[in-house]
Design a protein around this motif. Structure first.
Motif, PDB file in Angstrom:
ATOM      1  N   ALA A  95       0.791  -1.112  -0.067  1.00  0.00           N
ATOM      2  CA  ALA A  95      -0.067  -0.016  -0.115  1.00  0.00           C
ATOM      3  C   ALA A  95       0.771   1.293   0.073  1.00  0.00           C
ATOM      4  O   ALA A  95       1.928   1.090   0.314  1.00  0.00           O
ATOM      5  N   PRO A  96       0.355   2.329  -0.736  1.00  0.00           N
ATOM      6  CA  PRO A  96       1.296   3.579  -0.462  1.00  0.00           C
ATOM      7  C   PRO A  96       1.301   3.896   0.911  1.00  0.00           C
ATOM      8  O   PRO A  96       0.704   3.921   1.683  1.00  0.00           O
ATOM      9  N   VAL A  97       2.644   4.534   1.083  1.00  0.00           N
ATOM     10  CA  VAL A  97       2.872   5.161   2.448  1.00  0.00           C
ATOM     11  C   VAL A  97       2.137   6.579   2.703  1.00  0.00           C
ATOM     12  O   VAL A  97       2.296   7.312   1.518  1.00  0.00           O
ATOM     13  N   PRO A  98       1.512   6.696   3.571  1.00  0.00           N
ATOM     14  CA  PRO A  98       0.702   7.576   4.122  1.00  0.00           C
ATOM     15  C   PRO A  98       1.224   8.976   4.256  1.00  0.00           C
ATOM     16  O   PRO A  98       2.293   8.912   4.772  1.00  0.00           O
ATOM     17  N   GLU A  99       0.669  10.130   3.551  1.00  0.00           N
ATOM     18  CA  GLU A  99       1.468  11.331   4.240  1.00  0.00           C
ATOM     19  C   GLU A  99       0.724  12.245   5.182  1.00  0.00           C
ATOM     20  O   GLU A  99      -0.488  12.381   4.857  1.00  0.00           O
ATOM     21  N   PRO A 100       0.937  12.674   6.197  1.00  0.00           N
ATOM     22  CA  PRO A 100       0.404  13.370   7.117  1.00  0.00           C
ATOM     23  C   PRO A 100      -0.178  14.756   6.678  1.00  0.00           C
ATOM     24  O   PRO A 100       0.616  15.505   5.929  1.00  0.00           O
ATOM     25  N   GLY A 101      -1.291  14.990   7.069  1.00  0.00           N
ATOM     26  CA  GLY A 101      -2.115  16.330   6.559  1.00  0.00           C
ATOM     27  C   GLY A 101      -1.866  17.359   7.862  1.00  0.00           C
ATOM     28  O   GLY A 101      -1.542  16.868   8.823  1.00  0.00           O
ATOM     29  N   GLN A 102      -2.729  18.354   7.794  1.00  0.00           N
ATOM     30  CA  GLN A 102      -2.889  19.410   8.810  1.00  0.00           C
ATOM     31  C   GLN A 102      -3.220  18.829  10.192  1.00  0.00           C
ATOM     32  O   GLN A 102      -4.260  17.973  10.361  1.00  0.00           O
ATOM     33  N   GLY A 103      -2.576  18.838  11.325  1.00  0.00           N
ATOM     34  CA  GLY A 103      -2.636  18.301  12.405  1.00  0.00           C
ATOM     35  C   GLY A 103      -2.461  16.686  12.706  1.00  0.00           C
ATOM     36  O   GLY A 103      -2.721  16.288  13.836  1.00  0.00           O
ATOM     37  N   GLN A 104      -1.803  16.280  11.690  1.00  0.00           N
ATOM     38  CA  GLN A 104      -1.516  14.797  11.705  1.00  0.00           C
ATOM     39  C   GLN A 104       0.064  14.277  11.799  1.00  0.00           C
ATOM     40  O   GLN A 104       0.631  15.315  11.456  1.00  0.00           O
ATOM     41  N   LEU A 105       0.333  13.269  12.263  1.00  0.00           N
ATOM     42  CA  LEU A 105       1.673  12.773  12.263  1.00  0.00           C
ATOM     43  C   LEU A 105       1.653  11.318  11.849  1.00  0.00           C
ATOM     44  O   LEU A 105       0.484  10.742  11.713  1.00  0.00           O
TER      45      LEU A 105
END
Length: 326
Positions: free
Chosen positions: A21-31
């Motif tokens: 699966a693709p490695v996810p990228e964090p959005g606003q307020g995420q890690l």
């Protein structure tokens, strides 16, 4: 990245597969967290079956909702001091993978005194358990009763209650379950396998009323709890192991003036004030560090062995949680 994924709803041991699966990228307020260990909870398996309150988008749904890991990437607006920290979190989606995302506000830094094995299962079950105790309103010296006491939540409730000075009648369905509890220092275990088990409960509690009861089975077991409660008692439905609706006679409800409520951790914890959440997590960490609460592990499986891991999690008589490693 490697992940335990399902494209359809169904029995977890059949539909979960190791996939890229693709490695996810964090959005606003995420890690983003590099997963170290992630437990298999019953609600994770219900989610894979499509029978839980949350239904993931298919195909390509990654299982898992709790994990311990290392913060390796930050989204906008996240405290930079969290980068590289070992944290634990629950209530997330997709933790059965090498990487997953979590809201920064929902992670808890883990002290060095707590192992990965304990940290991986620190939040969902123990925190639900301590939140449940708060929900019950039980005070030191009170008596409460719960069934499935040798399950993960039952054990945590029993240990937390004992630490707080609350007496718990811990019902199990097998005589061997009493020994399982005793190995963790849990007292007042009663097996419902015998016909006289309710007499044993009454002998334990004496003249003291049982203030609240927790039912995690459903069906006729709900009525058993209702019959044991005292005047103005509280009966809380935590789950339904059998899948059957609660079967409760009107007699105990009317003549004891019982109150019946449902407890869904996501709802209760989600509405909890941050200050209260921090207080309870601090209490939990203190108990785990001191060994007052034990979080045993049945086994640790690689993600590629997801089918075997699920089967181990579903097996009866297991001593602790089944964990997945990336």
């Amino acid at each position: 990245m490697r992940s335990a994924t399902h494209d359809v709803f169904g029995e977890p041991q059949d539909v979960l597969k190791l996939k890229d699966a693709p490695v996810p990228e964090p959005g606003q307020g995420q890690l983003r967290i590099r997963m170290l260990l992630s437990p298999i909870h019953n609600h994770d398996l219900w989610t894979v079956r499509g029978n839980y309150g949350y239904k993931p988008t298919l195909p390509g749904a990654i299982g898992g909702s709790e994990a311990v890991g290392i913060v390796d990437a930050l989204g906008d607006g996240v405290d930079s001091s969290l980068l590289g920290k070992r944290v634990t979190t629950a209530g997330v989606h997709g933790s059965w993978a090498e990487y997953f995302l979590a809201p920064a506000a929902g992670v808890v830094p883990v002290p060095e005194t707590i192992t990965d094995e304990a940290a991986a299962q620190l939040i969902a079950m123990p925190f639900s358990s301590i939140s449940l105790l708060e929900f019950l309103g039980a005070k030191p010296g009170d008596w409460i009763v719960q069934n499935t006491a040798n399950g993960a939540v039952g054990k945590a409730v029993a240990m937390l209650a004992q630490a707080r000075g609350i007496h718990v009648v811990n019902l199990v369905r097998r005589d061997e379950g009493i020994d399982e509890l005793a190995q963790l220092g849990i007292v007042n275990g009663v097996s419902t396998a015998g016909k006289d088990w309710k007499d044993k409960v009454r002998a334990l509690t004496g003249d003291h009323p049982i203030r609240a009861g927790v039912d995690s089975i459903g069906g006729a077991a709900s009525n058993d709890i209702a019959e044991l409660l005292g005047e103005n008692g509280l009966l809380v439905s935590f789950g339904s192991m059998t899948g059957d609706p609660m079967q409760i006679s009107s007699g105990p409800v009317i003549f004891k003036q019982l109150t019946i409520k449902g407890f869904w951790g996501s709802k209760v914890i989600g509405s909890m004030a941050q200050e209260e959440r921090r207080r309870l997590i601090g209490e939990l960490i203190k108990y785990v560090e001191a060994g007052t609460i034990k979080l045993p592990v049945e086994g640790i499986y690689d993600l590629e062995d997801i089918s075997q891991a699920v089967k181990a999690s579903l097996a009866s008589g297991k001593a602790g949680k089944v964990l997945l490693k990336a």
